[in-house]
Scaffold this motif. Structure first.
Motif, PDB file in Angstrom:
ATOM      1  N   PHE A 172       0.455  -1.298   0.006  1.00 31.88           N
ATOM      2  CA  PHE A 172       0.425  -0.367  -0.129  1.00 31.88           C
ATOM      3  C   PHE A 172       0.896   1.187   0.040  1.00 31.88           C
ATOM      4  O   PHE A 172       1.804   1.096   0.524  1.00 31.88           O
ATOM      5  CB  PHE A 172      -1.294  -0.105   0.740  1.00 31.88           C
ATOM      6  N   GLU A 173       0.162   2.475  -0.592  1.00 27.98           N
ATOM      7  CA  GLU A 173       0.442   3.500  -0.825  1.00 27.98           C
ATOM      8  C   GLU A 173       1.027   4.588   0.426  1.00 27.98           C
ATOM      9  O   GLU A 173      -0.163   3.913   1.248  1.00 27.98           O
ATOM     10  CB  GLU A 173       0.048   4.189  -1.975  1.00 27.98           C
ATOM     11  N   ASP A 174       1.653   4.953   1.584  1.00 29.59           N
ATOM     12  CA  ASP A 174       1.397   6.002   2.023  1.00 29.59           C
ATOM     13  C   ASP A 174       1.958   7.056   2.076  1.00 29.59           C
ATOM     14  O   ASP A 174       2.582   7.811   1.037  1.00 29.59           O
ATOM     15  CB  ASP A 174       2.443   5.891   3.431  1.00 29.59           C
ATOM     16  N   TYR A 175       0.822   8.343   2.505  1.00 27.64           N
ATOM     17  CA  TYR A 175       0.851   9.551   2.193  1.00 27.64           C
ATOM     18  C   TYR A 175       1.025  10.944   3.718  1.00 27.64           C
ATOM     19  O   TYR A 175       0.217  10.706   3.938  1.00 27.64           O
ATOM     20  CB  TYR A 175       0.197  10.383   1.461  1.00 27.64           C
ATOM     21  N   LEU A 226      -3.679  15.283   2.453  1.00 29.91           N
ATOM     22  CA  LEU A 226      -3.605  13.817   2.714  1.00 29.91           C
ATOM     23  C   LEU A 226      -2.322  12.899   3.545  1.00 29.91           C
ATOM     24  O   LEU A 226      -1.579  13.672   3.530  1.00 29.91           O
ATOM     25  CB  LEU A 226      -4.424  13.484   0.909  1.00 29.91           C
ATOM     26  N   LYS A 227      -3.670  12.311   4.541  1.00 29.13           N
ATOM     27  CA  LYS A 227      -2.113  11.719   5.585  1.00 29.13           C
ATOM     28  C   LYS A 227      -3.060   9.773   5.805  1.00 29.13           C
ATOM     29  O   LYS A 227      -3.525   9.945   6.300  1.00 29.13           O
ATOM     30  CB  LYS A 227      -1.880  12.536   6.777  1.00 29.13           C
ATOM     31  N   THR A 228      -1.648   9.174   5.690  1.00 30.07           N
ATOM     32  CA  THR A 228      -2.632   8.292   5.483  1.00 30.07           C
ATOM     33  C   THR A 228      -2.009   7.282   7.361  1.00 30.07           C
ATOM     34  O   THR A 228      -0.938   7.591   7.144  1.00 30.07           O
ATOM     35  CB  THR A 228      -2.087   7.022   4.629  1.00 30.07           C
ATOM     36  N   VAL A 229      -2.839   7.032   7.430  1.00 28.89           N
ATOM     37  CA  VAL A 229      -2.100   6.225   9.120  1.00 28.89           C
ATOM     38  C   VAL A 229      -2.496   4.651   8.665  1.00 28.89           C
ATOM     39  O   VAL A 229      -3.625   3.763   8.670  1.00 28.89           O
ATOM     40  CB  VAL A 229      -2.944   6.665  10.067  1.00 28.89           C
ATOM     41  N   ASP A 230      -1.194   4.031   8.874  1.00 29.69           N
ATOM     42  CA  ASP A 230      -1.500   2.605   8.969  1.00 29.69           C
ATOM     43  C   ASP A 230      -2.462   2.467   7.583  1.00 29.69           C
ATOM     44  O   ASP A 230      -2.880   1.337   7.366  1.00 29.69           O
ATOM     45  CB  ASP A 230      -2.552   1.132  10.197  1.00 29.69           C
ATOM     46  N   ILE A 239      -4.130   3.772   5.551  1.00 33.66           N
ATOM     47  CA  ILE A 239      -5.334   4.437   5.314  1.00 33.66           C
ATOM     48  C   ILE A 239      -5.438   5.807   5.379  1.00 33.66           C
ATOM     49  O   ILE A 239      -4.653   6.302   6.491  1.00 33.66           O
ATOM     50  CB  ILE A 239      -6.160   3.394   6.207  1.00 33.66           C
ATOM     51  N   ALA A 240      -6.365   6.854   5.205  1.00 35.03           N
ATOM     52  CA  ALA A 240      -6.711   7.691   5.191  1.00 35.03           C
ATOM     53  C   ALA A 240      -8.460   7.594   5.032  1.00 35.03           C
ATOM     54  O   ALA A 240      -8.765   6.804   4.954  1.00 35.03           O
ATOM     55  CB  ALA A 240      -6.315   9.058   3.724  1.00 35.03           C
ATOM     56  N   ASP A 241      -8.193   9.220   6.284  1.00 36.54           N
ATOM     57  CA  ASP A 241      -9.473   9.366   6.903  1.00 36.54           C
ATOM     58  C   ASP A 241     -10.195  10.786   6.147  1.00 36.54           C
ATOM     59  O   ASP A 241      -9.665  11.907   6.264  1.00 36.54           O
ATOM     60  CB  ASP A 241      -9.807   9.415   8.252  1.00 36.54           C
ATOM     61  N   MET A 242     -11.259  10.288   5.423  1.00 32.56           N
ATOM     62  CA  MET A 242     -11.206  11.764   4.721  1.00 32.56           C
ATOM     63  C   MET A 242     -12.790  12.620   5.000  1.00 32.56           C
ATOM     64  O   MET A 242     -13.673  12.402   4.437  1.00 32.56           O
ATOM     65  CB  MET A 242     -10.987  12.098   3.399  1.00 32.56           C
ATOM     66  N   GLY A 243     -13.062  12.877   6.512  1.00 38.56           N
ATOM     67  CA  GLY A 243     -14.261  13.473   7.306  1.00 38.56           C
ATOM     68  C   GLY A 243     -15.117  11.675   7.601  1.00 38.56           C
ATOM     69  O   GLY A 243     -16.507  11.933   6.733  1.00 38.56           O
ATOM     70  N   GLY A 244     -14.118  10.990   7.531  1.00 39.14           N
ATOM     71  CA  GLY A 244     -15.723   9.911   7.513  1.00 39.14           C
ATOM     72  C   GLY A 244     -14.925   8.886   6.517  1.00 39.14           C
ATOM     73  O   GLY A 244     -15.687   7.686   6.743  1.00 39.14           O
TER      74      GLY A 244
END
Length: 126
Positions: free
Chosen positions: A87-90, A95-99, A101-106
């Motif tokens: 998986f890609e991380d940002y 745009l920020k991923t944690v583990d 996964i990005a959380d974009m307002g739900g």
């Protein structure tokens, strides 16, 4: 009407055998056919399909070309990682991923590339 049709997503691949193994072995999709042009089709469920089309290297784009809606994104990420998907991380202001996964307002999303460089996504809606 187009709203009542099934869809086929067509992705360019430069190495058909490598790509077919990725979609079958890493993502767990079932191949359902082979076209006279060398394309290979995989079932996506609900009558939808994915078709891999032989193409020159470099035909891929740098944006998401296919997104899978899932009910448990964290579980799917773990499952696909166990099959070798990376998986890609940002870490950008918007745009920020944690583990992974990005959380974009739900809504949550995680991105990865197939064996050919096509960007794919998992997403979970609230």
């Amino acid at each position: 009407m187009l709203t009542d049709t099934r869809t086929t997503t067509v992705l360019p691949v430069s190495d058909m055998d490598r790509a077919s193994h990725f979609y079958a072995d890493r993502l767990g999709l079932r191949q359902s056919g082979t076209g006279p042009d060398g394309s290979r089709t995989f079932d996506l469920g609900h009558g939808n399909a994915l078709s891999l089309l032989p193409a020159e290297e470099g035909s891929q784009t740098k944006h998401t070309v296919l997104s899978f809606e899932v009910s448990d994104i964290a579980g799917e990420v773990r499952e696909l990682e166990s099959r070798g998907v990376r998986f890609e991380d940002y870490d950008m202001p918007d745009l920020k991923t944690v583990d992974h996964i990005a959380d974009m307002g739900g809504e949550k999303a995680a991105w990865f590339c197939d064996s050919e460089g096509n960007y794919l996504c998992l997403h979970e809606v609230p």
